[in-house]
Write an enzyme that holds these catalytic residues in place. Sequence first.
Site, PDB file in Angstrom:
ATOM      1  N   HIS A 137      15.827   4.521  26.988  1.00 15.74           N
ATOM      2  CA  HIS A 137      16.284   2.625  27.733  1.00 15.74           C
ATOM      3  C   HIS A 137      15.704   2.904  29.485  1.00 15.74           C
ATOM      4  CE1 HIS A 137      18.096  -0.384  30.146  1.00 15.74           C
ATOM      5  NE2 HIS A 137      17.629   0.497  31.647  1.00 15.74           N
ATOM      6  N   ALA A 142       0.700  -1.375  -0.333  1.00 14.88           N
ATOM      7  CA  ALA A 142      -0.460   0.389  -0.327  1.00 14.88           C
ATOM      8  C   ALA A 142       1.232   0.861  -0.248  1.00 14.88           C
ATOM      9  CB  ALA A 142      -0.820  -0.459   1.471  1.00 14.88           C
TER      10      ALA A 142
HETATM   11  P1  FAD Z   1      -6.285  -1.561  -4.802  1.00 13.01           P
HETATM   12  O1  FAD Z   1      -5.828  -1.297  -3.381  1.00 13.01           O
HETATM   13  O2  FAD Z   1      -6.347  -3.085  -5.125  1.00 13.01           O
HETATM   14  O3  FAD Z   1      -7.207  -0.558  -5.544  1.00 13.01           O
HETATM   15  C1  FAD Z   1      -7.830  -0.487  -6.958  1.00 13.01           C
HETATM   16  C2  FAD Z   1      -8.962   0.171  -6.599  1.00 13.01           C
HETATM   17  O4  FAD Z   1      -9.174   0.105  -8.441  1.00 13.01           O
HETATM   18  C3  FAD Z   1      -9.958  -0.986  -6.082  1.00 13.01           C
HETATM   19  O5  FAD Z   1     -10.812   0.127  -5.292  1.00 13.01           O
HETATM   20  C4  FAD Z   1     -10.996  -1.504  -7.579  1.00 13.01           C
HETATM   21  O6  FAD Z   1     -12.421  -0.889  -6.914  1.00 13.01           O
HETATM   22  C5  FAD Z   1     -10.497   0.268  -8.207  1.00 13.01           C
HETATM   23  N1  FAD Z   1     -10.743  -0.286  -9.892  1.00 13.01           N
HETATM   24  C6  FAD Z   1     -10.188  -1.110 -10.337  1.00 13.01           C
HETATM   25  N2  FAD Z   1     -10.313  -1.563 -11.593  1.00 13.01           N
HETATM   26  C7  FAD Z   1     -10.943  -0.437 -11.476  1.00 13.01           C
HETATM   27  C8  FAD Z   1     -11.953   0.344 -12.586  1.00 13.01           C
HETATM   28  N3  FAD Z   1     -11.468  -0.182 -14.047  1.00 13.01           N
HETATM   29  N4  FAD Z   1     -12.875   1.586 -12.949  1.00 13.01           N
HETATM   30  C9  FAD Z   1     -12.470   2.093 -11.507  1.00 13.01           C
HETATM   31  N5  FAD Z   1     -12.324   1.274 -10.018  1.00 13.01           N
HETATM   32  C10 FAD Z   1     -11.677   0.407 -10.750  1.00 13.01           C
HETATM   33  N6  FAD Z   1       0.156  -4.170   1.621  1.00 13.01           N
HETATM   34  C11 FAD Z   1       0.773  -3.395   2.585  1.00 13.01           C
HETATM   35  O7  FAD Z   1       1.421  -2.248   2.904  1.00 13.01           O
HETATM   36  N7  FAD Z   1       0.681  -3.452   4.242  1.00 13.01           N
HETATM   37  C12 FAD Z   1      -0.271  -4.595   4.330  1.00 13.01           C
HETATM   38  O8  FAD Z   1      -0.891  -5.143   5.605  1.00 13.01           O
HETATM   39  C13 FAD Z   1      -0.958  -4.902   3.452  1.00 13.01           C
HETATM   40  N8  FAD Z   1      -2.459  -6.451   3.886  1.00 13.01           N
HETATM   41  C14 FAD Z   1      -2.607  -6.920   2.693  1.00 13.01           C
HETATM   42  C15 FAD Z   1      -3.609  -7.797   3.625  1.00 13.01           C
HETATM   43  C16 FAD Z   1      -3.902  -8.579   2.501  1.00 13.01           C
HETATM   44  C17 FAD Z   1      -5.587  -9.478   2.495  1.00 13.01           C
HETATM   45  C18 FAD Z   1      -4.192  -8.406   0.407  1.00 13.01           C
HETATM   46  C19 FAD Z   1      -4.933  -9.262  -0.315  1.00 13.01           C
HETATM   47  C20 FAD Z   1      -3.428  -6.696   0.747  1.00 13.01           C
HETATM   48  C21 FAD Z   1      -2.445  -6.795   1.677  1.00 13.01           C
HETATM   49  N9  FAD Z   1      -1.560  -5.401   1.465  1.00 13.01           N
HETATM   50  C22 FAD Z   1      -1.025  -4.958   2.452  1.00 13.01           C
HETATM   51  C23 FAD Z   1      -1.364  -5.227   0.279  1.00 13.01           C
HETATM   52  C24 FAD Z   1      -2.323  -3.912  -0.592  1.00 13.01           C
HETATM   53  O9  FAD Z   1      -3.717  -3.846  -0.328  1.00 13.01           O
HETATM   54  C25 FAD Z   1      -1.368  -3.610  -2.070  1.00 13.01           C
HETATM   55  O10 FAD Z   1      -0.813  -2.736  -2.146  1.00 13.01           O
HETATM   56  C26 FAD Z   1      -2.783  -2.049  -1.818  1.00 13.01           C
HETATM   57  O11 FAD Z   1      -3.970  -1.892  -1.806  1.00 13.01           O
HETATM   58  C27 FAD Z   1      -2.526  -1.707  -3.182  1.00 13.01           C
HETATM   59  O12 FAD Z   1      -2.777  -0.666  -3.619  1.00 13.01           O
HETATM   60  P2  FAD Z   1      -3.789  -0.178  -5.252  1.00 13.01           P
HETATM   61  O13 FAD Z   1      -4.187   1.178  -4.610  1.00 13.01           O
HETATM   62  O14 FAD Z   1      -3.238  -0.161  -6.162  1.00 13.01           O
HETATM   63  O15 FAD Z   1      -5.117  -0.859  -5.625  1.00 13.01           O
END
Ligand code: FAD
Length: 477
Positions: free
Chosen positions: A453, A329
Site C-alpha cells: 500500500h 510477439a
Molecule cells: P515477424 O516479427 O513478422 O518476423 C518474421 C521475420 O521473418 C521478418 O523479419 C521477415 O523479414 C522474415 N522473413 C519472412 N519471410 C522470410 C523468408 N522467406 N526468408 C527469410 N526471412 C523471412 N505484438 C505484441 O505482442 N505486443 C505489441 O505491443 C505489438 N505491437 C505491434 C505494433 C505494430 C504496429 C505491429 C504491426 C505489430 C505489433 N505486434 C505486437 C505484433 C508483433 O509484431 C507480431 O506478433 C510479432 O512480430 C510476430 O513475430 P514473428 O517472429 O512471428 O514474425
Amino acid sequence: MAKTYDVVVIGGGPAGYVAAIRCAQLGLETACVEKWINFKGDPALGGTCLNVGCIPSKTLLESSEQYHHIKDGIANHGIHVEGVRLDLDQMMARKEDIVLQLTNGISALFKANGVEWLQGHGKLLANRQVEITGHDGVVDVVSADNVIIATGSRPIDIGAAPVDNAEGLIVDSTGALDFRQVPATLGVIGAGVIGLELGSVWSRLGSKVIVLEAVEDFLSLVDQQIARDALRQFRKQGMDIHMGARVIATRKTANGVEVHFKDKDGDHEIMVEKLLVSVGRRPNTDDVAAPESGLLFGERGYIHVDEHCATNLPGVYAVGDVVRGPMLAHKGSEEGVMVAEIIAGQPGHLNYDTIPWVIYTSPEIAWVGKTEQALKAEGIPYKIGSFPFSANGRAKAMDHANGMVKLLAHAETDTLLGCHIIGPFASELVQEAVLAMEFNASSEDLARTIHGHPTLYEAMHEAALSVHGRALHKINT
Ligand code: FAD
Ligand code: NAD
C-alpha cells in the site's frame, strides 16, 4: 555438399530469433535465415516487432503520452509549463535509435550464443533442405535435421484503399510510424489494436483522428463491459469513432485523401490529410515452401500445425504469426522456446489459455483468459469481482483514476477464469493474473495475498475480495 545444421530457422522475428537462441543454448548447431533490410538499408534481425511493430509503436506511444501530459495533463498537479514545443524529428530519431539498439542487440546475442545468421530469403525444399537467396542474388542450399518456419505476417490490403508508404498518403502501420509532420487530420480504417494505438499517438500530437470500423461491436475480443468503457473514454479524448462504417472507395487529391464510406445512415464522404489502413494482418507464406516440400497449409494461408507447432512434415515446425492463434510477439517467442525444447528431447509446453493481451492506449486495456461474454456462451458458471481505480489511492495520486479491474472466477471451484483491466499500467497489472492463472489459483488465493500500500495492485486485491462480496474499499453490492 550442402552444409548441415541441427536446426535452421527461417525468419528472425521474436518467434524465430528466440527459437534460434534457445536451440543454441541447448547445444544444437543452429542457423537463422533472415532477409529484413532496415530503414538505413542494412540487414537487420528482430522482424516486424522490433523494426516496425511493438518497439517503435510503444516508443512513440510513450513520447506522445509525455508530450500530451506535459501540455494538458499536469496543471491539475499545480505545475504550469509554458512554451511546450514538439520536435517530431527528435521524437522519430529517438525511436530509430531504440530500434537500432535492440535489433543490433539480437545480432550480438546470436554471436554470443553461436547462432549463424544466413542473410537472405529462405525457402523450404524437399527433405528439410533450405534454399537461401542472398541479398546479392547468390543462391545456396543448406540441409537441416530440423527446420523451424517463423516468417511472420504482413498487413492485409483492401482494394478500396491501396497502401503506398513511399508516397505517404494512404499508409499501413509502417507508414504511420514514420510521418515526418503531424497530419491535421488522420483517417483510420479499422478500430483494432493498431488503429487505436497509432490513432492515439497522432491524436496526442495534435491530429484530428477519425476511425471507420466495419463491424458494430467495438473491440469484440475484449470483455464488452471494458470495451464499452474504452469507447466512451476514447470518444471523450476526441477520437471520432464510427462503428458499422464500410469504406467503399478512396480518391487521392491535392489536399489529401477523400474517403467514401457507408453506414446505417447512408453514404458519407470525408476528407483527411493521411489515411491509415489497419484491418488486420495475414501470414507471410507466399514464397516460404516449394511445392515439392509437401508442406500443408490451412485456412487463410496459415501453416497447418498441431498444438506443439509440428507441421505435417517430420522435423519441420512453424511458430509465431505464421500459425494459428493471436498475432502477439510473446506468443511467438514462447512457441519458439517450446519447439526448441521439443527438438532437444525435452517436454516442450505452452499454456495457450494464459496468453496476456495488451492495448497500449491511454488508458491501457489488458486481459487474460475468458471474457464474460465467452463464459456465458460456453455456459460456464462464474462470479464477478471488480474494483474501480477511482477508489485506489495510488491511481488518484497519479491522476489516472479512470477504469477498473474485473476478475472472473468459477462459481463452484473459485478458480480464476479471466482478468480484464482498463486503467493505469494495465499492461503490468495483468501479469499478476497471468501468474495466478498459470498456477490455477482461485480468487481466494489472490484475496489472501498481501498487496503493498499504496499500489495499483491493491485494485487487483480488492477485485479478488469483491468476488465474494468482501471488498474493503468499496460498497459491496
Ligand atoms: P515477424 O516479427 O513478422 O518476423 C518474421 C521475420 O521473418 C521478418 O523479419 C521477415 O523479414 C522474415 N522473413 C519472412 N519471410 C522470410 C523468408 N522467406 N526468408 C527469410 N526471412 C523471412 N505484438 C505484441 O505482442 N505486443 C505489441 O505491443 C505489438 N505491437 C505491434 C505494433 C505494430 C504496429 C505491429 C504491426 C505489430 C505489433 N505486434 C505486437 C505484433 C508483433 O509484431 C507480431 O506478433 C510479432 O512480430 C510476430 O513475430 P514473428 O517472429 O512471428 O514474425
Ligand atoms: P485487428 O484485427 O486488431 O483489427 C482490425 C480491425 O479492422 C477489426 O476491428 C476489423 O473489424 C476491422 N476491419 C476489417 N476490415 C475492415 C474494413 N474493410 N473496413 C473497416 N474496418 C475493417 O488488426 P490490426 O489492428 O491491423 O492489428 C493486427 C494485429 O497485430 C493485431 O490483431 C495484433 O495481433 C497485432 N498487434 C498487437 C498489438 C499489441 O499487442 N498491443 C499492437 C499492434 C498490433
